[in-house]
Enzyme design. Structure first.
Site, short mmCIF file in Angstrom:
data_model
loop_
_atom_site.label_atom_id
_atom_site.label_comp_id
_atom_site.label_asym_id
_atom_site.label_seq_id
_atom_site.Cartn_x
_atom_site.Cartn_y
_atom_site.Cartn_z
N THR A 1 10.12 -11.18 -13.73
CA THR A 1 10.10 -9.72 -13.75
C THR A 1 9.06 -9.12 -14.66
O THR A 1 8.37 -8.18 -14.29
CB THR A 1 11.50 -9.18 -14.16
OG1 THR A 1 12.45 -9.58 -13.18
CG2 THR A 1 11.51 -7.67 -14.28
N GLU A 24 0.86 -1.18 0.00
CA GLU A 24 0.00 0.00 0.00
C GLU A 24 0.89 1.23 0.00
O GLU A 24 1.96 1.23 0.61
CB GLU A 24 -0.90 0.02 1.24
CG GLU A 24 -1.89 -1.12 1.33
CD GLU A 24 -2.74 -1.04 2.58
OE1 GLU A 24 -2.79 0.06 3.18
OE2 GLU A 24 -3.36 -2.06 2.95
N ASN A 45 2.93 -12.23 -10.81
CA ASN A 45 4.08 -13.13 -10.75
C ASN A 45 5.38 -12.38 -10.49
O ASN A 45 6.39 -13.01 -10.16
CB ASN A 45 4.24 -13.92 -12.06
CG ASN A 45 3.44 -15.20 -12.07
OD1 ASN A 45 2.44 -15.31 -12.78
ND2 ASN A 45 3.87 -16.19 -11.30
N SER A 46 5.37 -11.07 -10.67
CA SER A 46 6.58 -10.28 -10.50
C SER A 46 7.21 -10.52 -9.13
O SER A 46 6.54 -10.41 -8.10
CB SER A 46 6.28 -8.79 -10.65
OG SER A 46 5.96 -8.48 -11.98
N HIS A 73 10.02 -2.87 -8.67
CA HIS A 73 8.76 -2.23 -9.08
C HIS A 73 7.57 -2.73 -8.26
O HIS A 73 6.53 -2.07 -8.22
CB HIS A 73 8.51 -2.41 -10.58
CG HIS A 73 8.04 -3.77 -10.99
ND1 HIS A 73 8.88 -4.72 -11.54
CD2 HIS A 73 6.81 -4.34 -10.95
CE1 HIS A 73 8.18 -5.81 -11.83
NE2 HIS A 73 6.93 -5.61 -11.47
N ILE A 82 6.53 -9.49 -18.57
CA ILE A 82 5.95 -10.27 -19.65
C ILE A 82 5.89 -9.41 -20.90
O ILE A 82 5.92 -8.19 -20.84
CB ILE A 82 4.53 -10.79 -19.30
CG1 ILE A 82 3.62 -9.62 -18.94
CG2 ILE A 82 4.59 -11.82 -18.21
CD1 ILE A 82 2.18 -10.03 -18.67
N ASP A 132 15.93 -3.71 -11.10
CA ASP A 132 14.61 -4.17 -10.66
C ASP A 132 14.71 -5.28 -9.61
O ASP A 132 14.00 -6.29 -9.69
CB ASP A 132 13.77 -4.64 -11.84
CG ASP A 132 12.27 -4.61 -11.54
OD1 ASP A 132 11.89 -3.97 -10.54
OD2 ASP A 132 11.50 -5.22 -12.29
N ILE A 184 34.82 2.21 -20.03
CA ILE A 184 34.90 2.20 -21.49
C ILE A 184 33.60 2.73 -22.07
O ILE A 184 32.58 2.80 -21.39
CB ILE A 184 35.13 0.78 -22.05
CG1 ILE A 184 33.90 -0.11 -21.80
CG2 ILE A 184 36.39 0.15 -21.49
CD1 ILE A 184 33.87 -1.38 -22.62
N GLN A 185 33.66 3.11 -23.34
CA GLN A 185 32.47 3.35 -24.13
C GLN A 185 32.43 2.27 -25.18
O GLN A 185 33.41 2.09 -25.92
CB GLN A 185 32.51 4.74 -24.76
CG GLN A 185 31.22 5.15 -25.46
CD GLN A 185 31.32 6.55 -26.02
OE1 GLN A 185 32.02 6.79 -26.99
NE2 GLN A 185 30.62 7.49 -25.40
N LEU A 235 33.88 -0.16 -15.43
CA LEU A 235 35.08 -0.55 -16.17
C LEU A 235 35.77 0.65 -16.77
O LEU A 235 37.00 0.72 -16.78
CB LEU A 235 34.70 -1.56 -17.26
CG LEU A 235 35.84 -2.10 -18.11
CD1 LEU A 235 36.87 -2.82 -17.25
CD2 LEU A 235 35.31 -3.04 -19.19
#
Length: 455
Positions: A230, A57, A213-214, A109, A232, A139, A271-272, A269
């Site tokens: 997570t 809630e 189901n999350s 979420h 669908i 998530d 980097i691009q 790391l």
């Protein structure tokens, strides 16, 4: 609405008629030709008690722009925006990963903006849950329930060992119906580009996953957790045989950081990079489209110190093949700062291994201002091996902030609050959540111990 109900009734009657013709002693066989019929029931009897239902809630706060004609009528002091608060309730699922500590993992979420979190176990017991921490970009969230006895935790598999075609079982609370089990296979691995979250490296499965189901469990036939359900993919929010789960290895890395630091300490790391397209592969003479192409290496970054160069192709992490840039980014971003990894790289057609110690995205900034306004402006990190004591180090203090006004200084180490010792950010957060009003901070400064009073 009447036709489906009628069809269901007819089916029920036909089945009743069918079974009524069988002898009274007839029963479904337990074996055929002396061999036991395959069943998931024995495995599920051990696993389903570790999957819980979650009810939340809270209040959604939205901003609505006021039309200019209203502002003209009421005058220039009339606000341009108006906040609206809308109460909400939600349902989801969770998985017990530590029975002794009462730790439950779910999706971020599911509990986002929740003011009350209620957990219901399979046996009907219910408990209020506390949010320990979470990572919205991946998530994943970690909850805790206190004073719950005889909990069942789930065993964790190695999700890097998954293969397309492995059997899967999804357990959760779809549509609030109660605990439900569905089965399928691993349809794909390393799914990304879905625009669901910032770090995407999903397991795709055709086991039926629906709303509710999350946060639930995706397990293998050994009853080991392989992922957290997570999302669908469906036009109307219903199951069409395409569901996604966060791999358990990623979840484990994140929850370990939350427990140690109080939040996610993201590794970098430096980097691009990008995907390897067919055109790029042809241009550089690379006979594959798997891996990450390094476009740029930032100066003094972890990659720069390890000798990685622009034009390199990263093909593996710790011996595990990398299929795409999104998968690589998700794994690096959830491993945690300071982790040592071995990267397989291809340079000038030759493959070699490079050892890298991941850097830190930025100083860990605990959101302590939400717990106590007097600490606003202080950036905090955990101490390391070179520090003289264990505690929470003040890495910087903003000029003119409340933290500076209370005489906090960079390099101070908080070792206690109101006579309670703290050794890391997680412990500090727990203490501050239980305190209100004046704080007596026990500080290690240089070679002496002092107390600062923060109101």
């Amino acid at each position: 609405m009447k036709k489906p109900l009628l069809a269901l009734t007819v089916l029920s009657l036909s089945l009743t008629s069918l079974f009524s013709t069988l002898p009274a002693q007839a029963a479904l066989p337990l074996s055929v030709s002396g061999e036991q019929l395959p069943s998931l029931a024995p495995m599920l009897e051990n696993v389903t008690p570790a999957v819980v239902s979650i009810a939340v809630e809270g209040t959604h706060v939205s901003k609505q722009r006021i039309p200019d004609q209203f502002r003209f009528f009421f005058g220039p002091d009339f606000p341009a925006e108006q906040q609206q608060e809308q109460p909400f309730r939600g349902l989801g699922s969770g998985v017990i990963i530590d029975a002794k500590q009462g730790h439950i993992v779910t999706n971020f979420h599911v509990i986002k903006n929740a003011e009350k979190i209620r957990v219901k176990l399979q046996d009907g017991r219910e408990y209020d849950a506390e949010l320990i921490g979470g990572d919205e970009m991946s998530d994943v969230a970690l909850l805790k329930i206190d004073k719950a006895k005889n909990l069942t935790q789930i065993a964790l598999a190695d999700s890097d060992q998954l293969r397309v075609g492995d059997f899967t079982v999804a357990i959760g609370n779809p549509f609030g119906l109660g605990q439900t089990v569905t089965s399928g296979i691993v349809s794909a691995l390393g799914r990304s580009g879905l625009n669901l979250q910032n770090f995407e490296n999903f397991i795709q499965t055709d086991a039926a996953i629906n709303s509710g189901n999350s946060g639930g469990a995706l397990v293998n036939l050994n009853g080991e957790l392989i992922g957290i359900n997570t999302a669908i993919f469906g036009p109307n929010g219903g199951n069409v045989g395409i569901g996604f789960a966060v791999p358990v290895n990623m979840m484990k890395n994140l929850t370990e950081q939350i427990l140690e630091f109080g939040e996610v300490k993201r590794g970098v790391l430096g980097i691009q990079g990008g995907e390897i397209t067919s055109e790029l592969a042809e241009a550089i003479g690379y006979e594959s489209n798997k891996g990450t192409f390094v476009n740029q290496v930032f100066v003094d970054s972890a990659a720069d110190k390890a000798g990685i160069q622009a034009g390199d192709i990263i093909v593996s992490i710790n011996g595990k093949t990398i299929n795409s840039f999104h998968e690589f980014r998700a794994k690096i971003g959830t491993l945690g700062a300071g982790k040592k990894v071995t990267l397989g790289i291809v340079r000038d057609g030759k493959e070699t291994a490079v050892k890298v110690t991941l850097g830190e995205q930025e100083n860990i900034k605990a959101s302590v201002e939400k717990l106590h306004q007097g600490l606003t402006g202080a950036s905090l990190t955990n101490t390391n091996a070179s520090d003289s004591v264990k505690g929470v180090k003040v890495s910087s203090v903003e000029a003119g902030s409340p933290a500076e006004a209370y005489q906090l200084q960079a390099s101070d180490i908080i070792i206690g609050v109101n006579r309670q010792p703290v050794e890391n950010l997680a412990e500090l957060r727990n203490v501050l959540e239980q305190q209100s009003g004046v704080l007596a901070l026990n500080i290690q400064r240089d070679n002496r111990t002092i107390y600062l009073i923060v109101r």
